[in-house]
Write an enzyme that holds these catalytic residues in place. Structure first.
Site, PDB file in Angstrom:
ATOM      1  N   TYR A  61       0.853  -1.187   0.000  1.00 25.69           N
ATOM      2  CA  TYR A  61       0.000   0.000   0.000  1.00 25.69           C
ATOM      3  C   TYR A  61       0.890   1.238   0.000  1.00 25.69           C
ATOM      4  CZ  TYR A  61      -4.242   2.685   0.782  1.00 25.69           C
ATOM      5  OH  TYR A  61      -5.273   3.569   0.651  1.00 25.69           O
ATOM      6  N   LYS A  85     -20.580 -19.935  -9.031  1.00 21.87           N
ATOM      7  CA  LYS A  85     -19.940 -19.768 -10.332  1.00 21.87           C
ATOM      8  C   LYS A  85     -18.475 -19.385 -10.152  1.00 21.87           C
ATOM      9  CE  LYS A  85     -20.960 -19.967 -14.736  1.00 21.87           C
ATOM     10  NZ  LYS A  85     -21.992 -19.204 -15.409  1.00 21.87           N
ATOM     11  N   GLU A  97     -24.926 -13.577 -15.924  1.00 21.21           N
ATOM     12  CA  GLU A  97     -25.561 -14.775 -15.390  1.00 21.21           C
ATOM     13  C   GLU A  97     -26.976 -14.465 -14.905  1.00 21.21           C
ATOM     14  OE1 GLU A  97     -24.815 -18.927 -14.533  1.00 21.21           O
ATOM     15  OE2 GLU A  97     -23.570 -17.403 -15.489  1.00 21.21           O
ATOM     16  N   ASP A  98     -27.902 -15.368 -15.199  1.00 24.37           N
ATOM     17  CA  ASP A  98     -29.249 -15.342 -14.619  1.00 24.37           C
ATOM     18  C   ASP A  98     -29.947 -13.993 -14.803  1.00 24.37           C
ATOM     19  OD1 ASP A  98     -28.754 -17.910 -13.941  1.00 24.37           O
ATOM     20  OD2 ASP A  98     -28.594 -17.600 -11.786  1.00 24.37           O
ATOM     21  N   ASP A 139     -25.656 -18.352 -19.627  1.00 21.47           N
ATOM     22  CA  ASP A 139     -26.922 -19.081 -19.742  1.00 21.47           C
ATOM     23  C   ASP A 139     -27.274 -19.341 -21.203  1.00 21.47           C
ATOM     24  OD1 ASP A 139     -27.392 -19.048 -16.947  1.00 21.47           O
ATOM     25  OD2 ASP A 139     -28.015 -16.971 -17.107  1.00 21.47           O
ATOM     26  N   ALA A 143     -38.242 -21.240 -25.798  1.00 21.16           N
ATOM     27  CA  ALA A 143     -37.858 -20.128 -26.659  1.00 21.16           C
ATOM     28  C   ALA A 143     -37.140 -19.039 -25.877  1.00 21.16           C
ATOM     29  CB  ALA A 143     -39.102 -19.551 -27.347  1.00 21.16           C
ATOM     30  N   ALA A 151     -33.530 -17.667 -23.629  1.00 23.54           N
ATOM     31  CA  ALA A 151     -32.171 -17.308 -24.034  1.00 23.54           C
ATOM     32  C   ALA A 151     -31.358 -18.532 -24.439  1.00 23.54           C
ATOM     33  CB  ALA A 151     -31.488 -16.562 -22.896  1.00 23.54           C
ATOM     34  N   ASN A 188     -34.377 -28.458 -15.868  1.00 22.83           N
ATOM     35  CA  ASN A 188     -33.873 -28.852 -14.548  1.00 22.83           C
ATOM     36  C   ASN A 188     -34.833 -28.394 -13.458  1.00 22.83           C
ATOM     37  OD1 ASN A 188     -31.568 -30.419 -14.114  1.00 22.83           O
ATOM     38  ND2 ASN A 188     -30.239 -28.812 -14.914  1.00 22.83           N
ATOM     39  N   ASN A 237     -22.737 -26.624 -17.985  1.00 25.86           N
ATOM     40  CA  ASN A 237     -21.993 -25.466 -18.477  1.00 25.86           C
ATOM     41  C   ASN A 237     -20.564 -25.385 -17.953  1.00 25.86           C
ATOM     42  OD1 ASN A 237     -24.390 -24.860 -19.704  1.00 25.86           O
ATOM     43  ND2 ASN A 237     -24.448 -22.732 -19.027  1.00 25.86           N
TER      44      ASN A 237
END
Length: 763
Positions: free
Chosen positions: A39, A94, A136-137, A162, A195, A197, A286, A318
């Site tokens: 620092y 993740k 994500e999501d 996704d 239909a 993503a 799922n 994934n």
């Protein structure tokens, strides 16, 4: 798959330190000096350099290996819009996967913002912190807009996993399923139920792989997505059909593939039965797929199926993609994750599934003999080769497509770096394998009627490490191969008791009699011994019909060692053979001797064991730095075992002055160079990293290596026999496939030295 309770899941995330990830310092920080560099004031220097040259942020900070996992919590798993805070456990998970599988550091960032434009601005504002962004999501259709804008406005790789993760993994599965089914990708009829993503991204990548868009029918909750339907989103318009189909049931007739990214149990057995021959069913909802594995296979026995679940074959997971895609992108400082890079990942995954599966993968899933088939069209997530197959493919595609800023020049060095990141690199194993491949030798393996020996022989053959000859009950060997779907057609099999081997049995008996007729053996006894696969295999080595011999898989060590001692014996000038284990540690190999043969060696035998170990270590490409162990240090205890070790050291110093060896010393001193330097500056080991430990007796050596194997995750090779007249080794009872194949590679290296007449002898 083992089931768990709700409480077990909650306890996993809350016990100990809450959550699943933490930040670990990478630089010294224990002193005031360290802190002044970390620092103020020292940190000002890299700040000034980055101000002058913004690219230096990759030189002086962690940005080049740092990915942001970002969500607004609007489409979390199968739960839905649960908010930013509630999505954090998923984002931490993740991050854990990024680090575990590809050594990518992660900050998870949950943003409480649903307006897509504001979300984009928030992400853009923090982007300078990172080398890449994993979205994500985030619910559709906003996710398409957010990703598109960020890719256009940022100069770092951005991917909404996704969408593209599922597309890449399932695309690899599709290619392999078509190969097995003998169908052409441009001719198949495909039905997609869902239909969102993921479905849109899957269909886009399938088109890039060659699927004819006119042969695609998409269904959503309202039925078939048709061109005459009102108020279609831009994404759905891309896949709307004008064919005269209106329901999922209509669309499934004569379809070659079903892609499910919707809800559970919407696909009936009757619909599956109506599909074309060798149909492909990817039911990836799922936790409940569109049709269960059991129902689908009850409907058709010719189908190939994948799900999103880990308790069935062909899991579209994934984690097979995103860690390695970002790894490759980061390593060339790519400005994007483009279509070329995604397609490269698809083909890398598909090709990996066709390669021989490492035994650690079989073990991880409690399976045996995994091979490319209807139930293995996608690699398993625990396959250690994923990082070295996918990341280079992605990096190369980035370079070829012009988005790489720091291209890779040495691909071998890059692969070694990837293996190190994944904890896979071991210099010794790599060196020995590569040395064996340069000149493979004939290795006879007795006691071969076991899955482990057969599988190791196949792997050695496939990897061109050796030319294995397996000796045993060939009827049983063939039964095992059939049970585990192993193709042994290219292996040389010998049944030493069959009628066809009578002439060779008689020849071997005469040779054995000639060798041991003055040691109490008759010709009849020698003939009877030829029904023992160990004696038979040893005679193959003795008569030049094999270059090396390995046994020991099914019988106790001493029993398997006997034929080696009697038929092969010690080489000229060596009083007895010895043994050595190699412990594969993160700091490098550690060699331990003697651990399996000599019970109470005297000083001269200890010296001989040390020299034999040093010779073998040199053959394996390392310089031995040897500590002679005892319970005392340099004369601190008189008499007993320490005195014997001291005498052995005197012999070594006198006869082999160039050998880096010293003792007697305690194990903690041997493994701590600073202690040796501080307390015993006169030692020949000062300034050396000790890699070889010689034990004063068999008891201590055997206990030591078994303790190491029992309390750590270190892998072992051995016991390697030292000082034999010809290359021969005895496995520990019930060795693993990895242990056997490593022993095969060591035996090949020994045979190479033996055939070249290489001296490599200190004795």
């Amino acid at each position: 798959m083992k089931k768990f309770t709700k409480q077990e899941a909650l306890d996993y995330h809350s016990s100990g330190r809450p959550g699943k990830i933490e930040v670990i310092p990478t630089k010294p920080n224990s002193t005031q000096y360290d802190l002044s560099l970390a620092y103020s004031p020292g940190v000002a220097e890299p700040c000034r350099e980055i101000e002058k040259n913004p690219d230096d942020v990759y030189k002086y900070t962690a940005a080049g290996n740092l990915v942001a996992v970002i969500s607004n919590g609007t489409a979390v798993l199968g739960i839905g819009d649960i908010g930013a805070s509630a999505s954090k456990p998923v984002m931490e998970g993740k991050g854990l996967l990024f680090k575990t599988f590809a050594d990518v550091d992660v900050f998870d960032i949950e943003i409480d913002e649903k307006d897509p434009d504001k979300l984009v601005e928030h992400i853009k504002a923090i982007a300078p912190t990172f080398g890449g962004i994993n979205l994500e999501d985030i619910k559709a259709p906003e996710c398409f807009y957010v990703e598109k804008r960020l890719k256009e406005e940022l100069d770092i790789p951005v991917m909404h996993d996704d969408q593209h993760g599922t597309a890449i993994i399932s695309g690899a599965g599709l290619l392999n399923a078509l190969e097995i089914g003998g169908k052409k990708i441009d001719q198949i009829k495909l039905v997609a139920n869902g239909a969102g993503a993921s479905a849109i991204a899957c269909l886009r990548i399938y088109k890039a792989l060659g699927v004819n868009p006119d042969n695609i029918v998409m269904c959503d909750s309202k039925g078939v997505v048709r061109k005459d339907r009102q108020k279609l989103s831009e994404q759905k318009k891309e896949f709307a059909t004008s064919r005269d189909v209106h329901t999922l049931e209509d669309a499934m007739k004569d379809a070659d593939m079903f892609l499910g990214l919707s809800v559970g149990n919407v696909l009936s057995k009757e619909m599956v039965r109506s599909m074309a021959s060798d149909p492909i069913v990817f039911a990836m909802a799922n936790p409940d797929p569109e049709i269960t594995w059991e129902d689908a296979h009850d409907a058709r026995n010719d189908l190939m199926m994948a799900t999103g679940r880990s308790d069935y074959p062909n899991q579209v997971n994934n984690v097979l993609g995103f860690p390695y895609i970002f790894r490759g992108a980061l390593d060339v400082r790519s400005t994007d994750i483009n279509e070329d890079m995604k397609i490269a990942a698809v083909y890398a995954l598909a090709n990996l599934a066709k390669k021989s599966v490492p035994e650690e993968v079989n073990k991880a899933y409690n399976l045996k003999g995994i091979t490319f088939s209807k139930e293995y069209i996608i690699p398993k997530p625990n396959d250690p080769r994923l990082i070295t197959e996918i990341a280079p493919a992605v990096a190369k595609a980035a370079m070829d497509s012009g988005v790489a800023r720091t291209p890779i020049e040495n691909w071998e060095e890059y692969e070694a770096e990837l293996r190190r990141r994944a904890g896979l690199e071991n210099k010794l194993v790599k060196q020995v394998y590569e040395q064996a491949k340069q000149d493979p030798k004939r290795v006879v393996l007795s006691q071969a009627d076991s899955y482990e020996v057969i599988r190791a022989a196949l792997m050695a053959k496939e990897q061109q490490i050796a030319e294995p000859i397996i000796v045993g009950n060939t009827t049983k060997i063939k039964q095992i191969a059939e049970e585990y779907h192993l193709d042994i057609s290219k292996l040389k099999l010998i049944d030493n008791v069959c009628q066809g081997e009578e002439e060779r049995r008689e020849y071997f008996a005469k040779q054995l009699f000639a060798l041991r007729q003055r040691k109490g053996i008759s010709l009849n006894a020698a003939y009877r011994l030829m029904s023992n696969c160990d004696y038979y295999g040893a005679m193959m080595l003795e008569t030049g019909q094999a270059d090396a011999f390995i046994t020991g898989q099914k019988t106790k060590y001493g029993e398997s060692l006997r034929p080696v001692i009697e038929l092969v014996g010690a080489r000229e000038g060596v009083n007895r053979v010895a043994s050595m284990y190699i412990v594969l540690t993160k700091q490098g190999p550690l060699f331990l001797a003697d651990v399996a043969v000599n019970r109470e060696p005297n000083a001269q035998t200890l010296a001989d064991i040390t020299v034999l170990a040093a010779e073998e270590i040199q053959k394996l490409g390392f310089n031995p730095h040897i500590a002679m162990l005892s319970y005392s240090n340099f004369g601190s205890v008189s008499g007993g075992s320490p005195a014997k070790v001291r005498e052995a050291v005197k012999i070594l110093h006198k006869n082999y002055p160039d050998l880096v060896v010293d003792g007697e010393m305690q194990a903690n001193f041997a493994l701590n160079p600073e202690l040796i330097t501080k307390r015993y500056p006169f030692s020949k080991l000062v300034g050396r990293q000790i890699n070889t430990l010689i034990f004063p007796n068999l008891s201590s050596g055997n206990i030591a290596y078994k303790l190491i194997s029992g309390v750590s995750d270190a892998e072992l090779i051995g016991p390697i026999l030292l000082g034999t007249r010809k290359p021969a080794h005895v496995l520990q009872l019930e060795s693993s496939i990895n242990e056997i194949i490593r022993m095969i590679s060591v035996a090949v290296v020994d045979a190479q030295f033996y055939q070249r007449g290489s001296k490599h002898h200190l004795l």
